[in-house]
Design an enzyme around this catalytic site. Sequence first.
Site, PDB file in Angstrom:
ATOM      1  CD  GLU A  80      -2.809   1.462   0.426  1.00 47.16           C
ATOM      2  OE1 GLU A  80      -3.687   2.293   0.676  1.00 47.16           O
ATOM      3  OE2 GLU A  80      -2.791   0.802  -0.633  1.00 47.16           O
ATOM      4  CG  ASP A 108      -3.899  -2.795   2.331  1.00 50.28           C
ATOM      5  OD1 ASP A 108      -3.894  -1.961   1.410  1.00 50.28           O
ATOM      6  OD2 ASP A 108      -4.930  -3.132   2.937  1.00 50.28           O
TER       7      ASP A 108
END
Length: 252
Positions: A80, A108
């Site tokens: 992310e 992420d």
Amino acid sequence: MEDFVRQCFNPMIVELAEKAMKEYGEDPKIETNKFAAICTHLEVCFMYSDFHFINELGESVIIESGDPNALLKHRFEIIEGRDRTMAWTVVNSICNTTRAEKPKFLPDLYDYKENRFVEIGVTRREVHIYYLEKANKIKSEKTHIHIFSFTGEEMATKADYTLDEESRARIKTRLFTIRQEMASRGLWDSFVSPREAKRQLKKDLKSQGQCAGLPITVSHRTSPALKILEPMWMDSNRTAALRASFLKCQKK
């Protein structure tokens, strides 16, 4: 809200959030609630990763900033915050190295200890509702989901919370502090409610002079608590490394 975000979050996080929004044609000065949400999500991802390493025995260890052993391998790979091209490059590299199943959506993080991708969620609603939405979107048992709320609740795949209790408490405390600071400045309701957000947006536009002729009073007071909100959780050496890693590929 924009002023709050710039005062509340680490400058690197703000910069990454701005770049992410601009990549999708969004304006942080207009969509301020989304700006705040992205910064919050980024910070939780960093906090999830920070201080967690893997030693030479393959064991997960927690090492605080400044420890001479800080050159050990980081347990989590942060995906992310990167631009989409670089993020997918990282994901493909991980899959080639670990033989992990390639996810359909960008996750992420990647957890080298548990050998799985991780999807982090931060919600203003009920954690179980947001968890189900995430699970329904991802449709993969290979990606681990961990949801946090601003009220201290959390939910994770198979109740496997991955991190130790202290690390998770640090994240929950930070989220609660953000909520309290938003509330003290009259921003929380608009952050939670779409209808209230539209009202707040109109108010923000007026304060910026885009609705000339309409009188409005704007408070420029800064909460004393904001003076101590600068995050101290991030390893300064890693901050510099992350900045270089995330931003160098975006320079033209």
